[in-house]
Design a protein around this motif. Structure first.
Motif, PDB file in Angstrom:
ATOM      1  N   GLY A  10       0.829  -1.196   0.000  1.00  0.00           N
ATOM      2  CA  GLY A  10       0.000   0.000   0.000  1.00  0.00           C
ATOM      3  C   GLY A  10       0.869   1.254   0.000  1.00  0.00           C
ATOM      4  N   LEU A  11       0.216   2.389   0.047  1.00  0.00           N
ATOM      5  CA  LEU A  11       0.925   3.669   0.020  1.00  0.00           C
ATOM      6  C   LEU A  11       1.814   3.851   1.247  1.00  0.00           C
ATOM      7  N   PRO A  12       1.324   3.548   2.464  1.00  0.00           N
ATOM      8  CA  PRO A  12       2.209   3.716   3.623  1.00  0.00           C
ATOM      9  C   PRO A  12       3.443   2.828   3.552  1.00  0.00           C
ATOM     10  N   GLY A  13       3.325   1.636   3.097  1.00  0.00           N
ATOM     11  CA  GLY A  13       4.466   0.743   2.984  1.00  0.00           C
ATOM     12  C   GLY A  13       5.454   1.214   1.947  1.00  0.00           C
ATOM     13  N   LEU A  14       4.939   1.742   0.807  1.00  0.00           N
ATOM     14  CA  LEU A  14       5.797   2.259  -0.244  1.00  0.00           C
ATOM     15  C   LEU A  14       6.587   3.471   0.238  1.00  0.00           C
ATOM     16  N   VAL A  15       5.903   4.366   0.956  1.00  0.00           N
ATOM     17  CA  VAL A  15       6.589   5.546   1.513  1.00  0.00           C
ATOM     18  C   VAL A  15       7.638   5.095   2.521  1.00  0.00           C
ATOM     19  N   GLY A  16       7.329   4.110   3.316  1.00  0.00           N
ATOM     20  CA  GLY A  16       8.282   3.575   4.285  1.00  0.00           C
ATOM     21  C   GLY A  16       9.510   3.011   3.609  1.00  0.00           C
ATOM     22  N   LEU A  17       9.304   2.263   2.498  1.00  0.00           N
ATOM     23  CA  LEU A  17      10.441   1.712   1.760  1.00  0.00           C
ATOM     24  C   LEU A  17      11.308   2.818   1.166  1.00  0.00           C
ATOM     25  N   LEU A  18      10.672   3.875   0.631  1.00  0.00           N
ATOM     26  CA  LEU A  18      11.430   5.003   0.063  1.00  0.00           C
ATOM     27  C   LEU A  18      12.242   5.735   1.141  1.00  0.00           C
ATOM     28  N   LEU A  20      13.309   4.392   3.944  1.00  0.00           N
ATOM     29  CA  LEU A  20      14.370   3.474   4.333  1.00  0.00           C
ATOM     30  C   LEU A  20      15.502   3.487   3.301  1.00  0.00           C
ATOM     31  N   ALA A  21      15.159   3.532   2.010  1.00  0.00           N
ATOM     32  CA  ALA A  21      16.177   3.591   0.961  1.00  0.00           C
ATOM     33  C   ALA A  21      16.948   4.911   1.040  1.00  0.00           C
ATOM     34  N   GLY A  22      16.232   6.002   1.291  1.00  0.00           N
ATOM     35  CA  GLY A  22      16.902   7.307   1.433  1.00  0.00           C
ATOM     36  C   GLY A  22      17.843   7.322   2.626  1.00  0.00           C
ATOM     37  N   ALA A  23      17.434   6.729   3.728  1.00  0.00           N
ATOM     38  CA  ALA A  23      18.296   6.669   4.911  1.00  0.00           C
ATOM     39  C   ALA A  23      19.526   5.814   4.624  1.00  0.00           C
ATOM     40  N   GLY A  24      19.338   4.713   3.920  1.00  0.00           N
ATOM     41  CA  GLY A  24      20.476   3.864   3.565  1.00  0.00           C
ATOM     42  C   GLY A  24      21.453   4.601   2.668  1.00  0.00           C
ATOM     43  N   TRP A  25      20.939   5.345   1.664  1.00  0.00           N
ATOM     44  CA  TRP A  25      21.807   6.130   0.788  1.00  0.00           C
ATOM     45  C   TRP A  25      22.545   7.208   1.592  1.00  0.00           C
TER      46      TRP A  25
END
Length: 183
Positions: A10-18, A20-25
Motif C-alpha cells: 500500500g501507500l504507507p508501505g511504499l513511503v516507508g520503503l522510500l 528506508l532507501a533514502g536513509a540507507g543512501w
C-alpha cells in the motif's frame, strides 16, 4: 509479482520503503562525504592556526627587535614634526578642512607658545562648529590623520534629539619645531 507486492504494501508501505532507501543512501554515500569535507576543513583550520601562530611569533620577535629607546623614539618623533615655516599652512588646512566637510565655523581662538623641551611649539585652536554629526566625525577623522595634530577636547551638543545637527566645540593642538631645538 512486483505489482502484487506493491498492492500488499500500500501507500504507507511504499513511503516507508522510500524513506528506508533514502536513509540507507544517506548513511552509505552522503554522510561519508560530509565527514570527509568536515575533516578537510578542520585540517585546513589547524594549518592556518599553525601558520598564524608562527607568523605571530616571528612578528613578536621583530617587534621586540624594533623597540626604541626613549631617546630614539623622541628623535623619531622630532624628525617627523614640521618646522615653523609650515605653521600657517597647517592652521589653514585645519580651517579649510572644516569648511570642506560642510561645517559652519564661526570663530577660532588661537593660543600658542613654547611647550616642553626647547624648540617645541604648541598652537592651540579652539573652534565652535555646527553641522551634521556625520560631518563632524568625518572632519575629526581627517584631522587625526595629520601627525602634527593632537585632539585636546570635544564637546558635542544636540539641540534636537531627533535631528542630525550638532553644535561642537573642538580643541586641537598643532605641534612644530621652532628653530634649532631639542635634538
Amino acid at each position: 509479482m512486483m505489482l502484487h507486492l506493491l498492492k500488499r504494501l500500500g501507500l504507507p508501505g511504499l513511503v516507508g520503503l522510500l524513506v528506508l532507501a533514502g536513509a540507507g543512501w544517506g548513511q552509505a554515500v552522503w554522510l561519508p562525504r560530509q565527514q570527509a569535507e568536515a575533516e578537510a576543513q578542520a585540517s585546513r583550520a589547524r594549518q592556518l592556526r599553525h601558520e598564524l601562530l608562527a607568523a605571530d611569533a616571528t612578528g613578536a620577535k621583530r617587534a621586540a627587535e624594533r623597540v626604541l629607546t626613549p631617546d630614539a623614539a623622541w628623535q623619531s618623533l622630532w624628525s617627523q614634526l614640521p618646522d615653523s615655516s609650515q605653521r600657517t599652512a597647517l592652521q589653514s588646512q585645519v580651517l579649510s578642512s572644516a569648511r570642506d566637510q560642510g561645517l559652519s565655523l564661526s570663530a577660532v581662538q588661537f593660543k600658542g607658545g613654547p611647550e616642553g623641551p626647547p624648540g617645541l611649539w604648541r598652537q592651540r585652536l579652539t573652534m565652535p562648529v555646527e553641522g551634521r554629526y556625520a560631518d563632524v566625525r568625518a572632519w575629526l577623522a581627517l584631522l587625526l590623520s595629520e601627525p602634527a595634530l593632537s585632539l585636546d577636547a570635544v564637546d558635542l551638543q544636540r539641540t534636537d534629539v531627533m535631528g542630525d545637527a550638532v553644535k561642537a566645540r573642538i580643541s586641537v593642538s598643532l605641534w612644530w619645531r621652532n628653530g634649532g631645538g631639542a635634538r
